[in-house]
Design a protein around this motif. Structure first.
Motif, short mmCIF file in Angstrom:
data_model
loop_
_atom_site.label_atom_id
_atom_site.label_comp_id
_atom_site.label_asym_id
_atom_site.label_seq_id
_atom_site.Cartn_x
_atom_site.Cartn_y
_atom_site.Cartn_z
N LEU A 168 84.33 43.80 66.50
CA LEU A 168 85.05 45.05 66.26
C LEU A 168 84.77 46.09 67.33
CD1 LEU A 168 84.59 45.42 62.39
CD2 LEU A 168 86.53 44.46 63.63
N VAL A 169 85.84 46.79 67.71
CA VAL A 169 85.75 47.87 68.69
C VAL A 169 86.16 49.16 67.99
CG1 VAL A 169 86.57 48.75 70.90
CG2 VAL A 169 86.41 46.28 70.52
N ALA A 170 85.33 50.22 68.14
CA ALA A 170 85.68 51.54 67.59
C ALA A 170 86.69 52.19 68.52
CB ALA A 170 84.44 52.41 67.46
N ASN A 201 82.45 46.88 54.41
CA ASN A 201 81.16 47.19 55.00
C ASN A 201 81.19 47.27 56.52
OD1 ASN A 201 79.89 47.07 52.42
ND2 ASN A 201 79.90 44.84 52.56
N ALA A 202 82.38 47.28 57.10
CA ALA A 202 82.49 47.21 58.56
C ALA A 202 81.82 48.41 59.24
CB ALA A 202 83.95 47.11 58.97
N ALA A 208 74.86 50.41 61.82
CA ALA A 208 73.55 49.75 61.80
C ALA A 208 73.27 49.07 63.14
CB ALA A 208 73.49 48.73 60.66
N HIS A 209 74.31 48.50 63.75
CA HIS A 209 74.14 47.88 65.08
C HIS A 209 73.67 48.91 66.10
CE1 HIS A 209 75.04 45.18 68.47
NE2 HIS A 209 75.55 46.25 69.07
N VAL A 265 80.37 41.37 63.69
CA VAL A 265 80.10 41.66 62.28
C VAL A 265 80.28 40.38 61.47
CG1 VAL A 265 80.73 44.09 62.45
CG2 VAL A 265 82.48 42.39 61.87
N GLU A 266 79.96 40.48 60.19
CA GLU A 266 80.00 39.32 59.31
C GLU A 266 81.43 38.85 59.09
OE1 GLU A 266 77.30 38.21 55.48
OE2 GLU A 266 78.58 39.96 55.27
#
Length: 305
Positions: A168-170, A201-202, A208-209, A265-266
């Motif tokens: 994922l990219v913000a 939970n993304a 958290a990363h 991510v998961e």
């Protein structure tokens, strides 16, 4: 064991019944089935006689399905669809066949669809029928040969192969920042954070990363990536997008990366199929091709935007 005849109405009776419920009238059903209204009415009466149940409330010339009829119509529609798909597979030309595939909407349109011409050119005898589904379903009821699915758990009665990890990219629209510098992940707490329903939970994983474990502010929730992408482009907030979906908009300047690079991510994108259909020839050809496509990073760059 043979079932009683009353429990096995003919297809013509069931088609007429399903069409009347779906279109809301005998006229609509008659036009769709290329019959007269009188013929449709007689088919409905014959079905009621055979099953021993009144399916419609009759008010002058209007038919209103009962609650039981509405439930029955849903099951009949599924059964007719299953028969149709099975017949298509049976009648497929030698060396070809039909693959009924459920896809995630945005993945299907932005990742799979541009690649499908390659598969069809290599397998001219195979026909692929596509339908969108957002969540796991019962393969026996739906009649699909396979599905492209995102998840982390098992799907009962199936086999699967992983295609792509979720990275994922913000992203946000250039105008959203208005000169603001995002030097720390916590700076994003001052901006609207858009969420996807299937990735609850993304944002927590993303923060958290980056070493941030504070509660994440609530924001708008979307059920699909496509409308969320448009919301981001139009400045409604910051969103987390899969790298492969965001690439073209980032390169064209419609979106900006907000902070850091892609974050794993998961969850992953998977091709899933029922164990009972594991030897279906079109599925085997599509599976092998799809795995090769997902493993070829250069192939991503070769596709038109």
């Amino acid at each position: 064991m043979a079932l009683p005849r009353r429990l096995l109405p003919s297809v013509s009776l069931l088609r007429a019944f399903e069409a009347v419920v779906r279109t809301g009238s005998t006229l609509g059903a008659a036009q769709e089935l290329h019959l007269t209204q009188g013929a449709v009415s007689r088919l409905i009466q014959s079905l009621e006689t055979q099953v021993g149940v009144t399916l419609f409330v009759r008010d002058r010339r209007r038919l209103t399905p009962t609650d039981e009829a509405l439930a029955y119509a849903r099951d009949v529609a599924k059964a007719l669809e299953l028969i149709s798909r099975a017949t298509m597979r049976l009648g497929s030309p030698t060396g070809g066949g039909t693959l009924s595939l459920a896809i995630l909407p945005t993945f299907g349109t932005r990742w799979l669809a541009p690649r499908l011409p390659r598969f069809l050119a290599a397998h001219p005898g195979i026909t692929i029928n596509l339908a969108t589904r957002l969540k796991p379903f019962d393969f026996d009821e739906e009649g699909f040969d396979a599905a492209i699915h995102f998840g982390i758990g098992t799907w009962p009665g199936t086999e699967s192969v992983k295609l792509l990890d979720e990275r994922l990219v913000a992203c946000c629209a250039p105008g959203l920042l208005s000169g603001r510098m995002i030097e720390d992940p916590r700076d994003l707490f001052a901006l609207p954070l858009l969420r996807l329903e299937t990735r609850p939970n993304a944002w927590a994983e993303w923060f958290a990363h980056h070493g941030v474990h504070d509660p994440v502010p609530q924001g708008m929730i979307f059920d699909q990536f496509a409308p969320m992408i448009q919301a981001i482009i139009h400045g409604l907030g910051v969103g987390l997008l899969p790298e492969f979906l965001a690439r073209s908009d980032l390169e064209d300047g419609r979106l900006l990366p907000v902070h850091g690079g892609p974050v794993r991510v998961e969850g992953s994108y998977q091709l899933v199929w029922p164990k009972t259909g594991a030897r279906h020839a079109p599925l085997l050809a599509f599976r092998d091709w799809l795995v090769d496509e997902a493993a070829d990073p250069d192939g991503l760059e070769m596709l038109p935007r």
